[in-house]
Design a protein around this motif. Sequence first.
Motif, short mmCIF file in Angstrom:
data_model
loop_
_atom_site.label_atom_id
_atom_site.label_comp_id
_atom_site.label_asym_id
_atom_site.label_seq_id
_atom_site.Cartn_x
_atom_site.Cartn_y
_atom_site.Cartn_z
N UNK A 76 13.00 4.97 -5.15
CA UNK A 76 12.40 3.84 -4.99
C UNK A 76 13.07 3.08 -3.89
N UNK A 77 12.37 2.58 -3.02
CA UNK A 77 13.20 1.73 -1.99
C UNK A 77 12.02 0.44 -1.39
N UNK A 78 12.78 -0.25 -0.45
CA UNK A 78 11.89 -0.94 0.51
C UNK A 78 11.66 -0.38 1.96
N UNK A 79 10.41 -0.55 2.05
CA UNK A 79 10.11 0.19 3.69
C UNK A 79 9.27 -0.89 4.18
N UNK A 80 9.01 -0.58 5.61
CA UNK A 80 8.15 -1.51 6.28
C UNK A 80 6.66 -1.28 5.77
N UNK A 81 5.94 -2.27 5.61
CA UNK A 81 4.53 -2.26 5.12
C UNK A 81 3.69 -1.43 6.12
N UNK A 82 3.91 -1.65 7.36
CA UNK A 82 3.29 -0.77 8.18
C UNK A 82 3.87 0.68 8.71
N UNK A 83 4.53 0.91 7.89
CA UNK A 83 5.28 2.46 8.28
C UNK A 83 4.46 3.64 7.88
N UNK A 84 3.47 3.33 7.43
CA UNK A 84 2.37 4.42 7.05
C UNK A 84 1.03 3.96 7.53
N UNK A 85 0.02 4.69 7.72
CA UNK A 85 -1.40 4.25 8.09
C UNK A 85 -1.99 3.59 6.83
N UNK A 86 -2.19 2.44 6.98
CA UNK A 86 -2.82 1.48 5.96
C UNK A 86 -4.34 1.79 5.73
N UNK A 87 -4.82 1.95 4.70
CA UNK A 87 -6.14 1.99 4.28
C UNK A 87 -6.66 0.74 4.05
N UNK A 88 -5.91 0.02 3.24
CA UNK A 88 -6.30 -1.37 3.02
C UNK A 88 -5.57 -1.82 1.85
N UNK A 89 -5.85 -3.42 1.45
CA UNK A 89 -5.09 -3.91 0.29
C UNK A 89 -6.08 -4.39 -0.76
N UNK A 90 -5.43 -4.30 -1.91
CA UNK A 90 -5.99 -4.72 -3.23
C UNK A 90 -5.23 -5.92 -3.85
N UNK A 91 -5.92 -6.45 -4.65
CA UNK A 91 -5.12 -7.71 -5.30
C UNK A 91 -5.49 -7.42 -6.91
N UNK A 92 -4.34 -7.19 -7.70
CA UNK A 92 -4.68 -7.06 -9.28
C UNK A 92 -5.62 -8.14 -9.44
N UNK A 93 -5.13 -9.34 -9.14
CA UNK A 93 -5.74 -10.39 -10.09
C UNK A 93 -6.73 -11.24 -9.27
N UNK A 94 -7.75 -11.95 -9.64
CA UNK A 94 -8.97 -12.29 -9.26
C UNK A 94 -8.87 -13.73 -8.65
N UNK A 95 -7.73 -14.45 -8.96
CA UNK A 95 -7.66 -15.79 -8.46
C UNK A 95 -7.63 -16.19 -7.17
#
Length: 361
Positions: free
Chosen positions: A342-361
């Motif tokens: 487990x590590x830190x990596x660039x958020x754009x280092x792989x092809x992004x399909x999309x972003x989801x949010x566990x909370x609804x607020x």
Amino acid sequence: MAARGKRGLTAAAATVVCAVAVLAAPGMAFAAPTPPPTPSTTPGRAPATNEELEAVRKQLDTLYREAASATDAYNAAEEKAERQSAEIVALAKRIVEGKEELAELKRRAGAAAAAQYRTGGLPPEAHLMLSDNPGEFLDGSGRVRQGERATGHLLAQLTRTQQDLEQYAKDASAQWKKLEAGREAKAAAQKKIEQRIAAAEKLESQLEKEEKKRLAELEERAAYAAQTAWLGSGILDELDGTATEQGRRAVEFATEQIGKPYEWGAEGPKTYDCSGLTSQAWAAVGSAIPRTSQEQWKQLRRVGIEDMRPGDLIIYFGDASHVGMYVGDGAMVHAPRPGRAITIAGAGSMPILGVVRPLTD
């Protein structure tokens, strides 16, 4: 989370800050990795060229991505099997209770039939003629009619109970067939995972130590190129989301797992796969989310990349086979693949399909 206190938060924050400082700071691209060194001569065979190693890197990427997709299928089958097993147990309990109720109804129906037999089965007119006290007979006949109605209800209830038992048995049989099909799907997914990982490990094992080092550098450069292109789009300038308290604590949990090995199908506490890490991070702060990255993509609320904030989940690749958690400043934490931690990596280092949010607020 309170047990860890400020010490855990400070350590996690320091880890994130240090890693992000290396990866990216607002307005800055990631520092480029050093170019692969010139191949040295290895006794027995010529060292692989950079082009050959690049082909190996792409082949490994394909194998591990196929393993990741199969891992999602395995995890989904496991979840379904757990639900179906629980449903079968519940149905078995209803069948036991139904059989007990049926036995009691049959006992009561038998008692009613015996009582009717004792009356001789004569019609009411005959009983009236034979009665010494017509008044008592008429009172008794009212009770008989009530008893007949009660017997009718009893028989109807007995019939419904028998029908319920038949339906429970059918439902249990259907759930059992689904469970068996799920087990077969799970076994097939496991076989595919093991085959792909074995093929990848065999491929890597054929490389010399120096070639493995160069391969790792090529992986870093590919990730760097993707991250640089992502940051070059100006996306970081648009990101200004502030984490919620739960989001911050989810990030804290995820970053505290940095350094722990990836293991397919694992949900901690010693090893994780990618969705095992994200689902457990949110479970730790009291928010249950789907177990697999594909279900996280299907079921959680989607937000624009420009609106993502720490704690949001970034879903990767067209088949939603990988997931990481955004930690801020253009970086994410994730469990990459077998053989990695487990590590830190660039958020754009792989092809992004999309972003989801566990909370609804």
